[in-house]
Design an enzyme around this catalytic site. Structure first.
Site, PDB file in Angstrom:
ATOM      1  N   ASP A   1      40.842  48.543  44.047  1.00 11.99           N
ATOM      2  CA  ASP A   1      39.399  49.181  43.950  1.00 11.99           C
ATOM      3  C   ASP A   1      38.877  49.674  45.491  1.00 11.99           C
ATOM      4  O   ASP A   1      37.518  49.402  45.565  1.00 11.99           O
ATOM      5  CB  ASP A   1      38.405  48.799  42.772  1.00 11.99           C
ATOM      6  CG  ASP A   1      37.964  47.445  43.486  1.00 11.99           C
ATOM      7  OD1 ASP A   1      38.809  46.685  43.894  1.00 11.99           O
ATOM      8  OD2 ASP A   1      36.485  47.521  43.459  1.00 11.99           O
ATOM      9  N   ASP A  24      43.411  40.098  47.856  1.00 11.72           N
ATOM     10  CA  ASP A  24      42.118  40.268  48.473  1.00 11.72           C
ATOM     11  C   ASP A  24      42.463  40.933  49.419  1.00 11.72           C
ATOM     12  O   ASP A  24      43.751  40.932  49.970  1.00 11.72           O
ATOM     13  CB  ASP A  24      42.718  38.684  48.898  1.00 11.72           C
ATOM     14  CG  ASP A  24      42.160  37.495  47.858  1.00 11.72           C
ATOM     15  OD1 ASP A  24      42.308  37.656  46.468  1.00 11.72           O
ATOM     16  OD2 ASP A  24      42.617  36.404  47.860  1.00 11.72           O
ATOM     17  N   THR A  80      44.444  45.150  34.519  1.00  9.07           N
ATOM     18  CA  THR A  80      44.813  44.311  35.217  1.00  9.07           C
ATOM     19  C   THR A  80      43.260  43.098  34.605  1.00  9.07           C
ATOM     20  O   THR A  80      42.333  44.128  34.170  1.00  9.07           O
ATOM     21  CB  THR A  80      44.889  43.619  37.004  1.00  9.07           C
ATOM     22  OG1 THR A  80      43.883  43.969  37.435  1.00  9.07           O
ATOM     23  CG2 THR A  80      46.288  44.684  37.081  1.00  9.07           C
ATOM     24  N   GLU A  81      42.864  41.962  34.901  1.00  7.95           N
ATOM     25  CA  GLU A  81      42.066  41.473  35.018  1.00  7.95           C
ATOM     26  C   GLU A  81      41.181  42.188  35.654  1.00  7.95           C
ATOM     27  O   GLU A  81      39.261  42.586  35.072  1.00  7.95           O
ATOM     28  CB  GLU A  81      41.464  40.434  35.219  1.00  7.95           C
ATOM     29  CG  GLU A  81      42.669  38.939  34.691  1.00  7.95           C
ATOM     30  CD  GLU A  81      43.611  38.372  34.279  1.00  7.95           C
ATOM     31  OE1 GLU A  81      44.509  38.628  34.184  1.00  7.95           O
ATOM     32  OE2 GLU A  81      43.616  38.555  36.315  1.00  7.95           O
ATOM     33  N   TYR A  82      40.550  42.459  36.766  1.00 11.80           N
ATOM     34  CA  TYR A  82      39.727  43.598  37.303  1.00 11.80           C
ATOM     35  C   TYR A  82      40.189  44.522  37.505  1.00 11.80           C
ATOM     36  O   TYR A  82      39.006  45.150  37.712  1.00 11.80           O
ATOM     37  CB  TYR A  82      40.208  43.072  39.402  1.00 11.80           C
ATOM     38  CG  TYR A  82      40.294  41.360  39.979  1.00 11.80           C
ATOM     39  CD1 TYR A  82      40.029  40.160  39.261  1.00 11.80           C
ATOM     40  CD2 TYR A  82      40.067  41.699  41.002  1.00 11.80           C
ATOM     41  CE1 TYR A  82      39.395  39.350  39.706  1.00 11.80           C
ATOM     42  CE2 TYR A  82      39.865  40.186  42.228  1.00 11.80           C
ATOM     43  CZ  TYR A  82      39.382  39.010  41.547  1.00 11.80           C
ATOM     44  OH  TYR A  82      38.838  38.333  41.624  1.00 11.80           O
TER      45      TYR A  82
HETATM   46  N1  SAH Z   1      46.071  40.691  39.881  1.00 11.03           N
HETATM   47  C1  SAH Z   1      44.815  39.860  39.340  1.00 11.03           C
HETATM   48  C2  SAH Z   1      44.411  39.207  40.787  1.00 11.03           C
HETATM   49  C3  SAH Z   1      43.572  39.476  41.619  1.00 11.03           C
HETATM   50  S1  SAH Z   1      42.428  38.341  42.864  1.00 11.03           S
HETATM   51  C4  SAH Z   1      44.115  41.298  38.494  1.00 11.03           C
HETATM   52  O1  SAH Z   1      44.515  42.229  39.224  1.00 11.03           O
HETATM   53  O2  SAH Z   1      43.141  40.892  38.303  1.00 11.03           O
HETATM   54  C5  SAH Z   1      43.870  38.005  43.634  1.00 11.03           C
HETATM   55  C6  SAH Z   1      44.446  36.893  43.470  1.00 11.03           C
HETATM   56  O3  SAH Z   1      45.930  36.791  44.306  1.00 11.03           O
HETATM   57  C7  SAH Z   1      44.281  35.612  43.582  1.00 11.03           C
HETATM   58  O4  SAH Z   1      44.273  35.452  42.182  1.00 11.03           O
HETATM   59  C8  SAH Z   1      44.544  34.604  44.512  1.00 11.03           C
HETATM   60  O5  SAH Z   1      44.309  33.686  44.577  1.00 11.03           O
HETATM   61  C9  SAH Z   1      45.923  35.409  44.653  1.00 11.03           C
HETATM   62  N2  SAH Z   1      46.798  35.370  46.158  1.00 11.03           N
HETATM   63  C10 SAH Z   1      45.855  35.743  47.213  1.00 11.03           C
HETATM   64  N3  SAH Z   1      46.822  34.886  48.408  1.00 11.03           N
HETATM   65  C11 SAH Z   1      47.878  34.513  46.938  1.00 11.03           C
HETATM   66  C12 SAH Z   1      49.054  34.587  47.472  1.00 11.03           C
HETATM   67  N4  SAH Z   1      49.672  34.816  49.717  1.00 11.03           N
HETATM   68  N5  SAH Z   1      50.367  33.960  47.430  1.00 11.03           N
HETATM   69  C13 SAH Z   1      49.738  34.112  45.695  1.00 11.03           C
HETATM   70  N6  SAH Z   1      48.773  34.405  45.545  1.00 11.03           N
HETATM   71  C14 SAH Z   1      47.867  34.976  45.809  1.00 11.03           C
END
Ligand code: SAH
Length: 211
Positions: A152, A116, A189-191
């Site tokens: 990204d 995030d 990854t999904e994203y």
């Molecule tokens: N890695 C995946 C998801 C990315 S979105 C991909 O690349 O597709 C970021 C993810 O991190 C979300 O699922 C969110 O719930 C998780 N996340 C964010 N802060 C977090 C934290 N402090 N501890 C654990 N997970 C966290």
């Protein structure tokens, strides 16, 4: 990540053979849990788990642990992963703020994928690459501290490079356009699948800090 409420998410989590429900109890003993001396790689914010699952399948001699904060999201990952039989993969539902109560000198690599971005300056400390988190990561690594990051989000990437540098990490590999680089064996990854299909540029960095 946008969350869809998943029915029975608590049941899915509580009954999965992949989930470690009381991870603090294993601090210092994760190698025992896996019953071998293989390296342990973790991913914080694993989302629906595509990356960690494909890694676990491709690299049976490495142990993987996926960490995710939200019940609904980890429940979706479990549904996918439960179909497959793997001894080198575990999942933890927790906030990474608690990470130093769960691991102590036993992790070989940390993956941060599409974390995030927390774009507002007043939320900067919540970024998984802020010094708040880098301090916590210090205690989890067994040898050199190795972090691999993909995103990204240019702002998060720039912030993270400075934060890693200020904290004593060195850049070992970097790409400002991963999908047009010569890096091999990239697991998406999904994203990453979603954003790269929209032609977003994917940034990648591997940093390391000696003990
Ligand atoms: N890695 C995946 C998801 C990315 S979105 C991909 O690349 O597709 C970021 C993810 O991190 C979300 O699922 C969110 O719930 C998780 N996340 C964010 N802060 C977090 C934290 N402090 N501890 C654990 N997970 C966290």
């Amino acid at each position: 990540m946008r969350q869809r409420n998943v029915k029975n998410k608590k049941d899915i989590i509580n009954n999965s053979k992949y989930i470690i429900l009381n991870p603090e109890e294993y601090i210092g003993n994760w190698k025992k849990l896996f019953n071998n001396f293989n390296p342990i790689y973790i991913e914080i914010g694993m989302g629906k788990g595509d990356f960690i699952l494909e890694n676990a399948i491709n690299y049976p001699n490495i142990n993987f642990i996926g960490i995710e904060k939200y019940d609904s999201i980890i429940a979706l990952a479990i549904k996918k992963i439960e179909k497959i039989e793997l001894n080198n993969l575990k999942l933890i539902r927790m906030d990474a703020l608690n990470i130093d109560n769960v691991f102590k000198k036993e992790i070989d690599k940390l993956y941060l994928n599409f974390s995030d971005p927390w774009p507002k300056e007043r939320h900067a400390k919540r970024r998984l690459t802020s010094n708040v988190f880098l301090e916590k990561y210090d205690n989890i690594f067994v040898n050199n501290k190795v972090i691999e990051m993909k995103t990204d989000n240019q702002g998060l990437f720039e912030y993270s490079l400075i934060s890693f540098n200020d904290y004593g990490y060195h850049i070992k590999e970097i790409s400002l356009d991963l999908h047009h680089s010569n890096k091999e064996n990239n697991i998406m990854t999904e994203y990453e699948k979603k954003f790269s299909s929209k032609n977003n540029r994917i940034y990648y960095v591997k940093v390391e800090k000696n003990q």
